[in-house]
Design a protein around this motif. Structure first.
Motif, PDB file in Angstrom:
ATOM      1  N   ASN A  55       0.716  -1.157   0.003  1.00 19.88           N
ATOM      2  CA  ASN A  55      -0.051  -0.010  -0.044  1.00 19.88           C
ATOM      3  C   ASN A  55       0.824   1.132   0.080  1.00 19.88           C
ATOM      4  N   THR A  56       1.893   1.233  -0.610  1.00 20.42           N
ATOM      5  CA  THR A  56       2.948   2.399  -0.898  1.00 20.42           C
ATOM      6  C   THR A  56       2.899   2.810  -2.457  1.00 20.42           C
TER       7      THR A  56
ATOM      8  N   SER B 111       4.142  -0.161  -4.408  1.00 16.51           N
ATOM      9  CA  SER B 111       3.631  -1.534  -4.580  1.00 16.51           C
ATOM     10  C   SER B 111       3.159  -1.914  -5.767  1.00 16.51           C
TER      11      SER B 111
END
Length: 272
Positions: free
Chosen positions: A265-266, A269
């Motif tokens: 979730n960055t 990703s």
């Protein structure tokens, strides 16, 4: 060389210098809106010295400073960007400028204070060209590109480019550590070194001692990065790892090499 009192004097007479600044007029090339509702436009200012130093054949040296910067709808972001630009300019005074205008005036005052001195350096007009641009504008990622090119005597101008990465919602800095899994930085560095050696046409075991400036002659990533459509791009400025004549050095780590290292979730990703 530059003292607070002299700076205040130079600011008081700034109206006597030639200064130009945009007045908020925008067009499609210099204004935009981020998806996170951060509207912005570009503004600029220029300060010119009226002091000149005569050189041969009727020529004269002088000084000017030009600063280009975005103005966002978020005033807190404006203050943050202005402070970072001033800090990046590397002013060595004990009293740093607090605004773009003071930064430009301080540079020009530096020329005025040494005008005509024997140790002024090689002939040539002093100049400061400082620009901050919106490089990436997305709901979860704001990247600014800041470039500073200046000449204040010497053999050649100095230049540096840095990337500033922010979460546009919180204005917190996006660091490399916030994108890579805990303990993953050594592996990222190893991947980057393989790419670097390939780009530089070096064997896996070739020494970095003679041609590069890495600490302890060991490759290392810096923290000057931006996230592009292709992957994670790092930039080394002149003198950082190579001689000035070689200019800057870019290093791109493609997303395919980051899948196992990116935090969930960055921005790094993998997309489904």
């Amino acid at each position: 060389m530059k003292r607070l009192g002299v700076l205040l004097i130079s600011l008081s007479v700034i109206a006597c210098q030639s200064e130009k600044k945009t007045t908020g007029q925008t067009d499609s090339t210099n204004a935009g809106t981020t998806s996170s509702s951060l509207t912005y436009k570009y503004d600029s200012l220029q300060v010119f010295s009226k002091t000149t130093t005569a050189i041969d054949k009727g020529k004269a040296d002088t000084a000017y400073a030009k600063i280009v910067y975005p103005i966002f709808s978020n005033e807190q972001l404006n203050q943050l960007v202005e402070k970072k630009a001033i800090d990046a300019a590397g002013d060595v005074d004990s009293e740093k400028p607090k605004t773009y205008k003071e930064m430009a005036a301080s540079f020009v005052e530096g020329f005025d204070s040494v005008n005509g001195e024997p140790d002024m350096g090689q002939p040539g007009a002093w100049f400061l060209d400082d620009q901050t641009k919106v490089l990436v504008s997305q709901p979860d990622y704001l990247c600014l590109e800041h470039s500073n090119v200046s000449y204040a005597g010497g053999a050649h101008p100095n230049s540096a480019m840095v990337f500033w990465n922010f979460d546009p919602k919180t204005l917190k800095e996006i660091t490399l550590e916030s994108l890579i899994k805990e303990g993953g930085l050594p592996e990222l560095n190893a991947i980057a070194e393989k790419i670097f050696r390939k780009n530089e046409k070096l064997s896996p075991t070739a020494s970095l001692k003679d041609s590069y400036f890495f600490e302890k002659d060991t490759f290392s990533l810096n923290r000057n990065f931006t996230i592009t459509k292709e992957g994670l791009k790092f930039l080394y400025n002149p003198y950082e790892i190579k001689a000035y004549a070689y200019g800057s050095t870019e290093l791109l780590i493609p997303f395919s090499e980051l899948k196992a290292l990116a935090k969930p979730n960055t921005l790094l990703s993998p997309t489904p």
